[in-house]
Design an enzyme around this catalytic site. Structure first.
Site, PDB file in Angstrom:
ATOM      1  N   LEU A  62      -3.205 -25.640  20.626  1.00 12.06           N
ATOM      2  CA  LEU A  62      -2.132 -24.839  20.025  1.00 12.06           C
ATOM      3  C   LEU A  62      -1.888 -25.294  18.585  1.00 12.06           C
ATOM      4  O   LEU A  62      -1.540 -26.442  18.343  1.00 12.06           O
ATOM      5  CB  LEU A  62      -0.835 -24.973  20.827  1.00 12.06           C
ATOM      6  CG  LEU A  62      -0.913 -24.663  22.324  1.00 12.06           C
ATOM      7  CD1 LEU A  62       0.491 -24.598  22.916  1.00 12.06           C
ATOM      8  CD2 LEU A  62      -1.670 -23.376  22.600  1.00 12.06           C
ATOM      9  N   ARG A  78       9.033 -28.822   9.158  1.00 12.41           N
ATOM     10  CA  ARG A  78       9.503 -30.122   8.674  1.00 12.41           C
ATOM     11  C   ARG A  78       8.532 -30.794   7.697  1.00 12.41           C
ATOM     12  O   ARG A  78       8.872 -31.778   7.063  1.00 12.41           O
ATOM     13  CB  ARG A  78       9.786 -31.038   9.879  1.00 12.41           C
ATOM     14  CG  ARG A  78      11.025 -30.619  10.647  1.00 12.41           C
ATOM     15  CD  ARG A  78      11.084 -31.258  12.027  1.00 12.41           C
ATOM     16  NE  ARG A  78      10.216 -30.576  12.988  1.00 12.41           N
ATOM     17  CZ  ARG A  78      10.069 -30.944  14.247  1.00 12.41           C
ATOM     18  NH1 ARG A  78      10.690 -32.008  14.707  1.00 12.41           N
ATOM     19  NH2 ARG A  78       9.268 -30.275  15.063  1.00 12.41           N
ATOM     20  N   LYS A 119       0.590 -26.990   8.604  1.00 16.93           N
ATOM     21  CA  LYS A 119       0.683 -28.387   9.058  1.00 16.93           C
ATOM     22  C   LYS A 119      -0.647 -28.945   9.551  1.00 16.93           C
ATOM     23  O   LYS A 119      -1.040 -30.052   9.171  1.00 16.93           O
ATOM     24  CB  LYS A 119       1.726 -28.509  10.172  1.00 16.93           C
ATOM     25  CG  LYS A 119       1.729 -29.886  10.830  1.00 16.93           C
ATOM     26  CD  LYS A 119       2.976 -30.177  11.616  1.00 16.93           C
ATOM     27  CE  LYS A 119       2.926 -29.651  13.018  1.00 16.93           C
ATOM     28  NZ  LYS A 119       4.114 -30.061  13.793  1.00 16.93           N
ATOM     29  N   ARG A 130     -19.112 -40.855  -8.053  1.00 15.05           N
ATOM     30  CA  ARG A 130     -18.735 -39.489  -7.667  1.00 15.05           C
ATOM     31  C   ARG A 130     -19.858 -38.851  -6.854  1.00 15.05           C
ATOM     32  O   ARG A 130     -20.950 -39.408  -6.730  1.00 15.05           O
ATOM     33  CB  ARG A 130     -18.405 -38.689  -8.924  1.00 15.05           C
ATOM     34  CG  ARG A 130     -17.078 -39.149  -9.569  1.00 15.05           C
ATOM     35  CD  ARG A 130     -16.867 -38.511 -10.904  1.00 15.05           C
ATOM     36  NE  ARG A 130     -17.021 -37.069 -10.858  1.00 15.05           N
ATOM     37  CZ  ARG A 130     -17.275 -36.302 -11.911  1.00 15.05           C
ATOM     38  NH1 ARG A 130     -17.403 -36.845 -13.106  1.00 15.05           N
ATOM     39  NH2 ARG A 130     -17.396 -34.999 -11.776  1.00 15.05           N
TER      40      ARG A 130
END
Ligand code: UD1
Ligand code: CA
Length: 452
Positions: free
Chosen positions: A9, A16, A23, A321
């Site tokens: 899920l 928040r 998120k 790099r």
């Protein structure tokens, strides 16, 4: 039936986090949260894995695809109406499957395959209708409380906001990870109702509903509650990063890598190191970097998508790099930046240098302040420095350009034409030298000052 499917899920907003990024895409140790979960899940070798996406779904799907997750199914939850609703939107996928369904939340990145496997095993052994992974915590605030009967079976799960003061004292909480008998879960899902503080369809309510139809709901207590920590804000994100970083360092130390100060060493999950590498403090190793035995990295160096071969030294204060390849026993010293460049065996670039789009032969010596001028604002050009060449300090190499085998470039040169093998080249203005000029100049200025 022993078939196993997994549903992750990941549709929630992550309010928040206060972020424009969904998120589950926030990284820890260089990998999105969701990818950590998927990696743990993949270790179970399930027959199928689906992800419920919602907020930022295009970005989530595109990121997973770009990172090579091609065998996932996706279900879209347009409106976030709760974890139960999230499972419901995947029901056409679920109906095509059988056996056990493992549900995992996309914001628990520290979960391991071993813990998930233990839950699946316990679920199958017990014949439960559902088995929840629970954990005992000091502060259960925010979590769903596991309400157990005398036989240690789950009676129901109460979310924090809906719990009575007595229920809030329960410290055994839901981690969000659970195994379900697929057929029975599909039977009770339509009965979920949003009769709660958040007006959401809670997946956790399916536990009590299963019990009503005679199914037993069991719990497995997690061994390590740190592993099941959910990420809801950036404080928890940083805590998870610390835990995960420490785990990565420990893994490499056990494999024979010396890490002088694990607390300040940042090694991403995708990096590989050989035994007898030494990593000094403040070093960051990222991407698909590969580090061979006996090499030394740092202190205070950044190595990103680069290859370091046996016995090479990189640092202090070096930056590799993407596309940098440091050959065996080559040296890269302080304030040297290297991009898309191969440094041959035993070559040295020890101070204040930029090498980009270059090929440096074995044993070549690159003096302090050497710059490959590889970019004209439109295209990138190659610099080739052949074996045993010596580049004097403060040299500009205007690419495309080649310095032949064993050639010497005088300090301060700006090289715009190829240099043949074994030649000396000095491209700098002839000195203008005037004897006593400075002395006369000062005298004249001082007389002027006095007469004013
Ligand atoms: C949830 C559990 C709680 C448990 C805790 C563990 C429920 C109702 N509660 O609470 O018992 O202790 O996790 O961390 O499940 N999601 C969707 N769509 C939605 C809502 C949520 O996909 O509509 C996803 C989220 O992206 C997230 C997961 O479900 O990955 C959990 O949602 P979240 O809102 O974080 O639940 P918690 O309040 O933490
Ligand atoms: Ca959560």
């Amino acid at each position: 039936m022993s078939a196993l499917s997994v549903l992750v899920l990941a549709a929630g907003q992550g309010t928040r986090m206060k972020s424009a990024l969904p998120k589950v895409l926030h990284p820890i140790c260089g990998r999105p949260l969701l990818e950590h979960v998927l990696t743990a899940v993949r270790g179970l070798k399930p027959e199928g894995t689906a992800v419920v996406v919602g907020v930022g779904r295009d970005q989530v799907c595109a990121t997973l695809e770009k990172r090579g997750w091609n065998e996932l199914a996706f279900a879209v939850q347009k409106e976030q109406r709760g974890s139960g609703h999230a499972v419901l939107v995947a029901r056409s996928w679920l109906k095509r499957r059988q056996g056990t369904l493992l549900v995992v939340y996309g914001d628990t990145p520290l979960l391991t395959t071993a813990t998930l496997a233990a839950l699946v095993k316990e679920h199958k052994r017990s014949g439960n209708a559902a088995t929840f992974l629970a954990m005992d915590v000091k502060d259960p605030t925010g979590y769903g409380r596991m309400i157990l009967d005398v036989d240690d079976a789950v009676e129901r799960i109460v979310e924090h906001k809906d719990a009575t003061p007595d229920e809030r004292r329960v410290t055994l909480v839901n981690t969000g990870v659970a195994c379900w008998d697929l057929k029975k879960l599909l039977q009770v899902l339509p009965k979920l109702r949003p009769n709660n503080a958040k007006h959401e369809y809670y997946l956790t309510d399916a536990a009590a509903l299963l019990r009503q139809i005679g199914g037993r709901v069991g719990v497995l207590r997690a061994q390590d509650s740190g592993e099941t920590q959910g990420i809801n804000n950036r404080v928890e994100l940083a805590q998870a990063e610390t835990v995960f970083r420490q785990k990565i360092c420990e893994r490499w130390m056990r494999e024979g890598v010396t890490i002088v100060d694990p607390a300040t060493t940042y090694i991403e999950a995708s990096v590989e190191l050989a035994p007898d590498v030494t990593v000094y403090p403040g070093t960051v190793i990222r991407g698909k970097s590969r580090i061979a035995a006996f090499s030394e990295l740092g202190p205070y160096s950044v190595i990103d998508d680069a290859i370091v071969e046996e016995g090479a030294k990189v640092g202090p204060f070096a930056r590799l790099r993407p596309g940098a390849v440091i050959g065996p026993h080559a040296h890269v010293g302080n304030f040297v930046e290297i991009k898309k460049t191969r440094l041959g065996a035993g070559a040295k670039a020890n101070h204040l240098t930029y090498l980009g789009d270059a090929e440096v032969g074995p044993r070549a010596n690159i003096g302090a302040g050497t710059i490959t001028c590889n970019y004209d604002g439109f295209t990138k050009s190659q610099t080739i420095i052949e074996a045993d060449a010596f580049i004097g300090s403060n040299t500009n190499l205007v690419a495309p350009v080649r310095v032949g085998h064993g050639a010497i470039v005088g300090a301060g040169s700006t090289i715009t034409k190829d240099v043949p093998a074994d030649a000396l080249v000095v491209e700098r203005a002839r000195p203008i030298l005037k004897e006593k000029w400075a002395y006369e100049f000062r005298k004249k200025q001082q007389t002027k000052k006095r007469t004013v």
